[in-house]
Design a protein around this motif. Structure first.
Motif, PDB file in Angstrom:
ATOM      1  N   UNK A   1       9.520   1.801 -12.230  1.00 46.75           N
ATOM      2  CA  UNK A   1       8.208   2.152 -12.773  1.00 46.75           C
ATOM      3  C   UNK A   1       7.388   2.866 -11.695  1.00 46.75           C
ATOM      4  N   UNK A   2       6.509   3.760 -12.118  1.00 43.03           N
ATOM      5  CA  UNK A   2       5.568   4.372 -11.188  1.00 43.03           C
ATOM      6  C   UNK A   2       4.261   3.586 -11.296  1.00 43.03           C
ATOM      7  N   UNK A   3       3.601   3.395 -10.152  1.00 42.66           N
ATOM      8  CA  UNK A   3       2.417   2.540 -10.125  1.00 42.66           C
ATOM      9  C   UNK A   3       1.270   3.173  -9.355  1.00 42.66           C
TER      10      UNK A   3
ATOM     11  N   UNK B   1       0.100  -9.886 -10.786  1.00 48.20           N
ATOM     12  CA  UNK B   1       0.380 -10.462  -9.468  1.00 48.20           C
ATOM     13  C   UNK B   1      -0.249  -9.597  -8.369  1.00 48.20           C
ATOM     14  N   UNK B   2      -0.537 -10.209  -7.240  1.00 51.65           N
ATOM     15  CA  UNK B   2      -1.024  -9.469  -6.077  1.00 51.65           C
ATOM     16  C   UNK B   2      -0.012  -9.615  -4.947  1.00 51.65           C
ATOM     17  N   UNK B   3      -0.055  -8.660  -4.019  1.00 45.68           N
ATOM     18  CA  UNK B   3       0.951  -8.590  -2.965  1.00 45.68           C
ATOM     19  C   UNK B   3       0.309  -8.221  -1.635  1.00 45.68           C
TER      20      UNK B   3
ATOM     21  N   UNK C   1     -11.150   1.373  -6.828  1.00 46.71           N
ATOM     22  CA  UNK C   1     -10.531   2.204  -5.799  1.00 46.71           C
ATOM     23  C   UNK C   1      -9.023   2.137  -5.947  1.00 46.71           C
ATOM     24  N   UNK C   2      -8.372   3.200  -5.495  1.00 49.02           N
ATOM     25  CA  UNK C   2      -6.913   3.247  -5.490  1.00 49.02           C
ATOM     26  C   UNK C   2      -6.447   3.795  -4.147  1.00 49.02           C
TER      27      UNK C   2
ATOM     28  N   UNK D   1      -2.669  -4.840  -5.968  1.00 50.37           N
ATOM     29  CA  UNK D   1      -2.091  -5.001  -7.301  1.00 50.37           C
ATOM     30  C   UNK D   1      -1.382  -3.690  -7.617  1.00 50.37           C
ATOM     31  N   UNK D   2      -0.258  -3.773  -8.294  1.00 49.62           N
ATOM     32  CA  UNK D   2       0.488  -2.585  -8.704  1.00 49.62           C
ATOM     33  C   UNK D   2       0.248  -2.380 -10.195  1.00 49.62           C
TER      34      UNK D   2
END
Length: 180
Positions: free
Chosen positions: A37-39, A135-137, A49-50, A169-170
């Motif tokens: 997948x693209x995120x 989920x967060x990473x 923000x990204x 996050x993704x």
């Protein structure tokens, strides 16, 4: 004794397919971590923000829509390359890699992909916290974490005794494109 050894080897052969590393099992269970997948990579805490690549090739946080703001997390053994979902120069994706800036903080920049370069192989660790159910990473390389600071922007820094300031996050944006 020979019979015991054969039994032990047979048991190991049966169990071997089930002993998958945590990164590999996470990738198998999650299409984002499997590179399918693209995120959008959303830094937390933040509001809309990204993460993107600026005109100088540096990874940064923005509220806009840079040309390179979609990424694919590509597993390489127990680690991940973070690749652009669009081709950089030519028909190949660019990878995020570390750039040593002398006495200034280490930054993350777009570079030619190479799975043998340690600076392009990131550890992505799932955290307990959630972001809107996602989920967060944490994202790290060699014990240093990708962190956002208002004065320096995105840098890669060891925590020392400090706590992790930035998690991610993704956000799924569809199937990953087929790039070299």
């Amino acid at each position: 004794m020979k019979k015991l050894l054969i039994s032990a080897l047979a048991a190991a052969a049966v169990l071997a397919p089930f002993t998958i590393s945590s990164a590999a099992s996470a990738a198998a269970a999650d299409p984002i971590l499997a590179g399918k997948r693209q995120v959008v990579i959303a830094p937390l805490p933040s509001f809309e923000s990204i993460v993107g690549i600026d005109g100088k090739g540096r990874l940064h946080v923005t509220d806009g829509e840079p040309k390179f703001s979609l990424f694919v997390l590509s597993p390489v053994g127990k680690k991940f390359q973070i690749k652009t979902a669009k081709a950089g120069d030519g028909k190949k994706a660019a990878c995020i890699g570390l750039k040593n800036n002398g006495s200034k903080p280490v930054t993350a920049v777009a570079t030619t992909c190479n799975t043998k370069r340690a600076g392009q192989l990131f550890t992505i660790t799932k955290l307990k916290a959630k972001d809107n159910g996602r989920p967060t990473y944490s994202i790290s390389n060699g014990g240093a974490f990708l962190q956002y600071f208002p004065k320096t922007g995105l840098i890669v820094k060891k925590l020392g005794g400090a706590s992790l300031k930035t998690s991610y996050a993704f956000v799924d944006n569809g199937p990953a494109p087929k790039l070299g």
